[in-house]
Each structure stands twice: as C-alpha cells, then as structure tokens.
Design an enzyme around this catalytic site. Structure first.
Site, short mmCIF file in Angstrom:
data_model
loop_
_atom_site.label_atom_id
_atom_site.label_comp_id
_atom_site.label_asym_id
_atom_site.label_seq_id
_atom_site.Cartn_x
_atom_site.Cartn_y
_atom_site.Cartn_z
N ARG A 195 -0.61 -9.18 12.98
CA ARG A 195 -0.87 -8.07 12.29
C ARG A 195 -1.98 -8.66 11.06
NH1 ARG A 195 4.52 -5.28 10.62
NH2 ARG A 195 3.25 -4.00 9.42
N ARG A 229 11.63 -5.99 5.04
CA ARG A 229 11.73 -4.63 4.92
C ARG A 229 12.65 -3.91 5.81
NH1 ARG A 229 5.96 -1.82 5.46
NH2 ARG A 229 5.89 -2.58 7.55
N ARG A 280 -9.72 1.09 8.86
CA ARG A 280 -9.27 -0.32 9.07
C ARG A 280 -10.32 -1.23 9.97
NH1 ARG A 280 -3.35 0.48 8.78
NH2 ARG A 280 -2.40 -1.50 9.19
N ARG A 294 11.54 -1.63 11.27
CA ARG A 294 10.27 -1.34 12.06
C ARG A 294 10.24 -2.35 13.23
NH1 ARG A 294 5.29 0.27 8.59
NH2 ARG A 294 4.21 -0.96 9.98
N LYS A 323 0.82 -1.29 -0.13
CA LYS A 323 -0.08 -0.03 0.06
C LYS A 323 0.91 1.35 -0.04
CE LYS A 323 -2.07 -1.12 3.89
NZ LYS A 323 -1.27 -2.54 4.23
P1 AP5 Z 1 4.96 -1.64 1.75
O1 AP5 Z 1 4.66 -0.79 0.52
O2 AP5 Z 1 5.70 -1.04 2.67
O3 AP5 Z 1 3.65 -2.49 2.43
P2 AP5 Z 1 2.38 -1.81 3.01
O4 AP5 Z 1 1.03 -2.38 2.57
O5 AP5 Z 1 2.45 -0.39 2.97
O6 AP5 Z 1 2.68 -2.57 4.44
P3 AP5 Z 1 2.55 -1.81 6.05
O7 AP5 Z 1 3.39 -2.93 6.84
O8 AP5 Z 1 3.04 -0.50 6.02
O9 AP5 Z 1 1.21 -1.77 6.54
P4 AP5 Z 1 0.41 -1.91 7.57
O10 AP5 Z 1 -0.98 -1.83 7.30
O11 AP5 Z 1 0.83 -3.15 8.55
O12 AP5 Z 1 1.40 -0.83 8.57
P5 AP5 Z 1 0.98 0.74 8.87
O13 AP5 Z 1 2.14 1.48 8.97
O14 AP5 Z 1 -0.43 1.10 8.14
O15 AP5 Z 1 5.83 -2.89 1.36
C1 AP5 Z 1 6.09 -3.90 2.36
C2 AP5 Z 1 7.79 -4.46 1.81
O16 AP5 Z 1 7.15 -5.03 0.44
C3 AP5 Z 1 8.82 -3.34 1.46
O17 AP5 Z 1 9.76 -3.84 1.85
C4 AP5 Z 1 8.45 -3.13 0.19
O18 AP5 Z 1 9.82 -2.87 -0.62
C5 AP5 Z 1 8.24 -4.55 -0.42
N1 AP5 Z 1 7.48 -4.62 -1.68
C6 AP5 Z 1 6.27 -3.55 -1.91
N2 AP5 Z 1 5.77 -3.92 -3.16
C7 AP5 Z 1 6.23 -5.10 -3.54
C8 AP5 Z 1 6.37 -5.96 -4.71
N3 AP5 Z 1 5.56 -5.95 -5.66
N4 AP5 Z 1 7.10 -6.93 -4.88
C9 AP5 Z 1 8.13 -7.36 -3.89
N5 AP5 Z 1 8.17 -6.61 -2.77
C10 AP5 Z 1 7.53 -5.58 -2.71
O19 AP5 Z 1 0.17 0.48 10.51
C11 AP5 Z 1 1.06 0.11 11.59
C12 AP5 Z 1 0.48 -0.03 13.00
O20 AP5 Z 1 -0.10 1.16 13.20
C13 AP5 Z 1 -0.67 -1.12 12.95
O21 AP5 Z 1 -0.42 -2.30 13.23
C14 AP5 Z 1 -1.64 -0.30 14.06
O22 AP5 Z 1 -1.18 -0.79 15.12
C15 AP5 Z 1 -1.42 1.18 13.71
N6 AP5 Z 1 -2.29 1.85 12.54
C16 AP5 Z 1 -2.17 2.28 11.43
N7 AP5 Z 1 -3.37 2.77 10.90
C17 AP5 Z 1 -4.43 2.30 11.95
C18 AP5 Z 1 -5.67 2.68 11.94
N8 AP5 Z 1 -6.76 3.04 10.82
N9 AP5 Z 1 -6.60 2.04 12.96
C19 AP5 Z 1 -5.90 1.41 14.09
N10 AP5 Z 1 -4.44 1.41 14.22
C20 AP5 Z 1 -3.70 1.68 13.16
#
Ligand code: AP5
Length: 219
Positions: A171, A127, A88, A160, A13
C-alpha cells in the site's frame, strides 16, 4: 468548508478526520470506509473492490469517482465535507475539480500528514477496529481498556484484512507511485499544508486547528 486529507496509509488521516469533522461540523467521507461497507453488504461494487483492497491495490478510478459523486450530492454534505482517502490518483483529482465546478464548490485546504515508513508499519500492523461501531484503536499507542473489546460499544476488535505487513508495504508503494504526485498538484494550487504526523494525536490536531482558524479568518 471542503478539506482533503492526504498522506500515506496509516499517517492518521482517519484519526484526524474525525476531530476535524467535529470541529468544523461537517461530514467525513472516507472512501476506504465506504468501500468496506460495500464489502460487508456483499454488493457488486464490494465484491469487485475486495480483491483489490486485500492486495493493497487501488480500486478503479471509474468506480470510486461514481461513488464520490453520489455521496457529495447528499444533504449531509451540503454544509461542506472532509475527504479522507480521495483523491488518490491524478485522474481522481481532476474529476474532483470537475465536480467542484459543476456544483459551485471550492476546495479550501489539503492537509498532508508526514510519517516515516517504519512508524507507519508499526501503526497499521497494530491497528484494531471495532467490528460494530468502527472505533479505531492501536494495541500499544491507544489500547482499549479490555483487550479485544471496544470501550464505546463492547463490540469485538478486529484487524483489517489489509493490515498485515506485506500488504501494508505494498500500500505504501502504491501510495508513492499513484498518490504522491498529488502533492505537487495541490502545491501548485497553493492549497497544501504539510504537517508532521508524529507525536500526540491532540498536538497534531492543534496544528490543523491553527491552520483552519487562519483560513476562516480569511473567509
Ligand atoms: P488511522 O487514522 O486509521 O490512519 P489512516 O491514515 O486513516 O490509515 P488507513 O490505513 O485507513 O489509510 P489507507 O489510506 O491505507 O486506507 P483506506 O481505508 O483509505 O491510523 C492508523 C493507526 O495509527 C491507528 O491504529 C491509530 O490509532 C494510530 N494512530 C493515529 N494517529 C497516531 C499518532 N499520532 N500516534 C500514534 N498512533 C497513531 O483504503 C483502503 C483501501 O481501499 C485502499 O488500499 C484501496 O484498495 C481502497 N481505496 C480507498 N480509497 C480509494 C480511492 N480513492 N481510490 C482507489 N482505491 C481506494
């Protein structure tokens, strides 16, 4: 345009969000990044959020909704925005609907990225993120030129706290229980576009771009 990016942790994402925001010239709002800034600045919100984030649990709806309300009222969101990681839960999605009706906004599209669990675990445990500028790498899929050093700014690359295998699996479970119901929510609104999130980043973005072009053609 207003776009929501949906999908399990690690589906890409954030990676696609950057490309989409450059393409549409609109702000990218990542609730994960906003929360990590709060943690870094040791605010009250950051201190509360960290405990949940480290365990792979969701931060409470109330805190997140307030954070988003403030953010989308800012000037840099006036031309539209992309939401990465919000909503979410069904409660967050319903609050977003209320914000839209109050501010006369409309949701244009929801992109759901689909990637297998084992691939997600590989992506997240490998990552690395630049401590200074936030650029995202992967130890094998997208390595930096010099190990541990950001190509863009020379900052140190870190893992991270929630990218260890145990927390990643939790997660994914939390996503299945709390976030996956949004798939039907947006399907019913005819806003959902499901995209295979495996393969080259550029190829995935091309599919997104084609859909956005089609939507622009309709507007
Ligand atoms: P990346 O693009 O970083 O993936 P992502 O989908 O953004 O993953 P996240 O882990 O950031 O999402 P998340 O939803 O768990 O975390 P968030 O920060 O929102 O890609 C991942 C890896 O793959 C990278 O190394 C990249 O280079 C690689 N990659 C990408 N595309 C690729 C491809 N096509 N092929 C190969 N490799 C590829 O949330 C963190 C925490 O915050 C949550 O757990 C929760 O505690 C809290 N939080 C956040 N939002 C909320 C909410 N709305 N409500 C409640 N709690 C929340």
């Amino acid at each position: 345009m207003v776009v929501v990016l949906l999908g399990s942790p690690g589906v890409g994402k954030g990676t696609q969000g950057i490309l989409i925001s450059e393409y549409l010239h609109v702000s990218l709002i990542s609730t994960g990044d906003l929360l990590r800034n709060e943690v870094r600045e040791q605010t009250d919100l950051g201190k509360t959020a960290k405990a949940f984030m480290d365990k792979g649990e969701l931060v409470s709806d109330g805190l997140i909704i307030e954070m988003i309300k403030k953010k989308i009222k800012r000037e840099d969101c006036a031309g539209g925005f992309i939401l990465d990681g919000f909503p979410r839960t069904l409660s967050q999605a319903e609050s977003l609907e209320n914000m839209f009706s109050q501010d006369n906004l409309q949701l244009d599209a929801v992109f759901l990225f689909d990637v297998s669990e084992e691939e997600i675990v590989k992506r997240l445990t490998g990552r690395r993120v630049c401590e200074k500028c936030g650029t995202v790498y992967h130890v094998s899929y997208n390595p930096p030129l010099r190990e541990g050093i950001c190509d863009k700014c020379g900052g140190s690359l870190i893992r991270r706290d929630d990218d260890n295998e145990e927390t990643v699996r939790r997660r994914i479970e939390v996503y299945q229980n709390s976030t996956a119901p949004l798939i039907n929510f947006y399907k019913k609104q005819d806003k959902l576009h499901t995209i295979d999130g495996t393969g080259k980043v550029e190829r995935i973005f091309k599919k997104v771009e084609d859909i956005l072009e089609g939507l622009n053609g309709h507007n």
